[in-house]
Design an enzyme around this catalytic site. Sequence first.
Site, PDB file in Angstrom:
ATOM      1  N   ALA A 103       0.141  45.378 -29.639  1.00 22.41           N
ATOM      2  CA  ALA A 103      -0.711  45.125 -28.398  1.00 22.41           C
ATOM      3  C   ALA A 103       0.197  45.019 -27.059  1.00 22.41           C
ATOM      4  CB  ALA A 103      -1.465  43.591 -28.579  1.00 22.41           C
ATOM      5  N   ASN A 161       1.551  37.583 -32.464  1.00 21.30           N
ATOM      6  CA  ASN A 161       2.703  38.522 -33.049  1.00 21.30           C
ATOM      7  C   ASN A 161       3.704  39.211 -31.771  1.00 21.30           C
ATOM      8  OD1 ASN A 161       2.181  38.806 -35.972  1.00 21.30           O
ATOM      9  ND2 ASN A 161       0.376  38.745 -35.398  1.00 21.30           N
ATOM     10  N   HIS A 191      -1.703  39.467 -21.854  1.00 19.74           N
ATOM     11  CA  HIS A 191      -0.426  39.180 -21.997  1.00 19.74           C
ATOM     12  C   HIS A 191       0.228  39.482 -20.884  1.00 19.74           C
ATOM     13  CE1 HIS A 191      -1.396  39.006 -26.294  1.00 19.74           C
ATOM     14  NE2 HIS A 191      -1.930  40.431 -26.238  1.00 19.74           N
TER      15      HIS A 191
HETATM   16  N1  LIG Z   1       1.898  43.465 -33.627  1.00 26.21           N
HETATM   17  C1  LIG Z   1       0.624  42.987 -32.865  1.00 26.21           C
HETATM   18  O1  LIG Z   1       0.593  43.198 -31.484  1.00 26.21           O
HETATM   19  C2  LIG Z   1      -0.522  42.413 -33.772  1.00 26.21           C
HETATM   20  C3  LIG Z   1      -1.779  42.082 -32.788  1.00 26.21           C
HETATM   21  C4  LIG Z   1      -3.088  41.958 -33.477  1.00 26.21           C
HETATM   22  C5  LIG Z   1      -2.902  41.656 -34.942  1.00 26.21           C
HETATM   23  N2  LIG Z   1      -1.629  41.743 -35.585  1.00 26.21           N
HETATM   24  C6  LIG Z   1      -1.339  41.335 -36.968  1.00 26.21           C
HETATM   25  O2  LIG Z   1      -2.327  41.983 -37.686  1.00 26.21           O
HETATM   26  C7  LIG Z   1      -2.864  41.372 -38.855  1.00 26.21           C
HETATM   27  C8  LIG Z   1      -3.936  42.222 -39.383  1.00 26.21           C
HETATM   28  O3  LIG Z   1      -5.029  42.083 -38.217  1.00 26.21           O
HETATM   29  P1  LIG Z   1      -6.597  42.516 -38.331  1.00 26.21           P
HETATM   30  O4  LIG Z   1      -7.180  42.156 -37.160  1.00 26.21           O
HETATM   31  O5  LIG Z   1      -6.670  43.769 -39.065  1.00 26.21           O
HETATM   32  O6  LIG Z   1      -7.078  41.273 -39.415  1.00 26.21           O
HETATM   33  P2  LIG Z   1      -8.466  41.377 -40.283  1.00 26.21           P
HETATM   34  O7  LIG Z   1      -8.780  39.985 -40.682  1.00 26.21           O
HETATM   35  O8  LIG Z   1      -9.592  41.853 -39.804  1.00 26.21           O
HETATM   36  O9  LIG Z   1      -7.884  42.300 -41.866  1.00 26.21           O
HETATM   37  C9  LIG Z   1      -6.898  41.747 -42.646  1.00 26.21           C
HETATM   38  C10 LIG Z   1      -6.942  42.646 -43.961  1.00 26.21           C
HETATM   39  O10 LIG Z   1      -5.860  42.260 -44.793  1.00 26.21           O
HETATM   40  C11 LIG Z   1      -6.347  41.740 -46.102  1.00 26.21           C
HETATM   41  N3  LIG Z   1      -5.274  40.826 -46.539  1.00 26.21           N
HETATM   42  C12 LIG Z   1      -5.171  39.650 -46.298  1.00 26.21           C
HETATM   43  N4  LIG Z   1      -4.122  39.171 -47.048  1.00 26.21           N
HETATM   44  C13 LIG Z   1      -3.719  40.210 -47.968  1.00 26.21           C
HETATM   45  C14 LIG Z   1      -2.762  40.175 -48.905  1.00 26.21           C
HETATM   46  N5  LIG Z   1      -1.986  39.198 -49.192  1.00 26.21           N
HETATM   47  N6  LIG Z   1      -2.624  41.622 -49.678  1.00 26.21           N
HETATM   48  C15 LIG Z   1      -3.226  42.623 -49.237  1.00 26.21           C
HETATM   49  N7  LIG Z   1      -4.396  42.408 -48.369  1.00 26.21           N
HETATM   50  C16 LIG Z   1      -4.423  41.209 -47.872  1.00 26.21           C
HETATM   51  C17 LIG Z   1      -7.648  41.037 -45.752  1.00 26.21           C
HETATM   52  O11 LIG Z   1      -8.661  41.252 -47.051  1.00 26.21           O
HETATM   53  C18 LIG Z   1      -8.428  42.113 -44.694  1.00 26.21           C
HETATM   54  O12 LIG Z   1      -8.773  43.050 -45.509  1.00 26.21           O
HETATM   55  C19 LIG Z   1      -3.039  40.045 -38.018  1.00 26.21           C
HETATM   56  O13 LIG Z   1      -3.117  39.175 -39.180  1.00 26.21           O
HETATM   57  C20 LIG Z   1      -1.769  39.770 -37.328  1.00 26.21           C
HETATM   58  O14 LIG Z   1      -0.761  39.257 -37.930  1.00 26.21           O
HETATM   59  C21 LIG Z   1      -0.421  42.369 -35.065  1.00 26.21           C
END
Ligand SMILES: NC(=O)c1ccc[n+]([C@@H]2O[C@H](COP(=O)([O-])OP(=O)(O)OC[C@H]3O[C@@H](n4cnc5c(N)ncnc54)[C@H](O)[C@@H]3O)[C@@H](O)[C@H]2O)c1
Length: 234
Positions: A103, A161, A191
Amino acid sequence: MRSVAVIGRGAIGGVVIGALERGEVPGARLAAVVDLGDPLEDALAVADLVVECAGQAALAEHGPRVIAAGRDLLVVSIGALTDDALHERLRGGPGRLFLTSGAVGGLDLLRAAAAMAPLERVRIVTTKKPATLGVRDATGPVEVMRGPARQIAAAFPKSTNVAAAVALAVGSFDVVEAVVVADPAATLTSHVITASGPAGEYRFEIRNRPSAANPASSQVVPHAVLATLRDLAR
Ligand SMILES: NC(=O)c1ccc[n+]([C@@H]2O[C@H](COP(=O)([O-])OP(=O)(O)OC[C@H]3O[C@@H](n4cnc5c(N)ncnc54)[C@H](O)[C@@H]3O)[C@@H](O)[C@H]2O)c1
């Protein structure tokens, strides 16, 4: 041709999976999807690159096995790397660890500035809708937390993150102060990154539109993942 497995079929993973299925990443094809309850081993048998889009706990659960199997790993849940032991395992090979810019931006310049001489002051202020931070009944901006990036990323695993990404870019979790603000008026997630040191003074302001599927994540994040995938597949 890179064979790609995606862990997580949520707001971020869903967009990445769709783009791979439509052939929008030249040189890469979707080989497997792993969501809750799916065995990782089936994916490791058919993929040479695994993209984690599932959260910090999922990265801790699956990441070490991906790397140990000699598969490359592209990570979105960068906050999990505040755990030094996990970070070491993921850097230990034989698979290679890649991080998405996610992001935020400006990480390349911060990395260069910190390489020239350690930065003296780095701050990231993140402002989001209260509900995405678990805050109820805020009528105006409320500072929810302030502290070292390591502490904040662990406290708000879905929303900070970016603080960990900045800390890794500048090479220190301790020099980076992270501030989290809940604001009912925040239609965009912002941010503001400021840094200063011998190399100069820096200020980046990022205002991202939240994902409709998951307002805690920004719409741009899967497109940052896809940009890295295009580079890796080239
Ligand atoms: N780096 C960045 O800038 C940034 C920005 C936003 C989010 N993120 C990270 O990305 C992650 C995912 O975001 P999202 O919006 O897609 O979340 P989300 O909740 O929409 O989707 C998460 C998916 O992962 C699956 N999941 C959860 N635990 C699991 C496991 N142990 N094994 C397999 N699958 C599993 C869930 O069932 C779901 O389908 C967030 O939790 C966050 O840590 C990072």
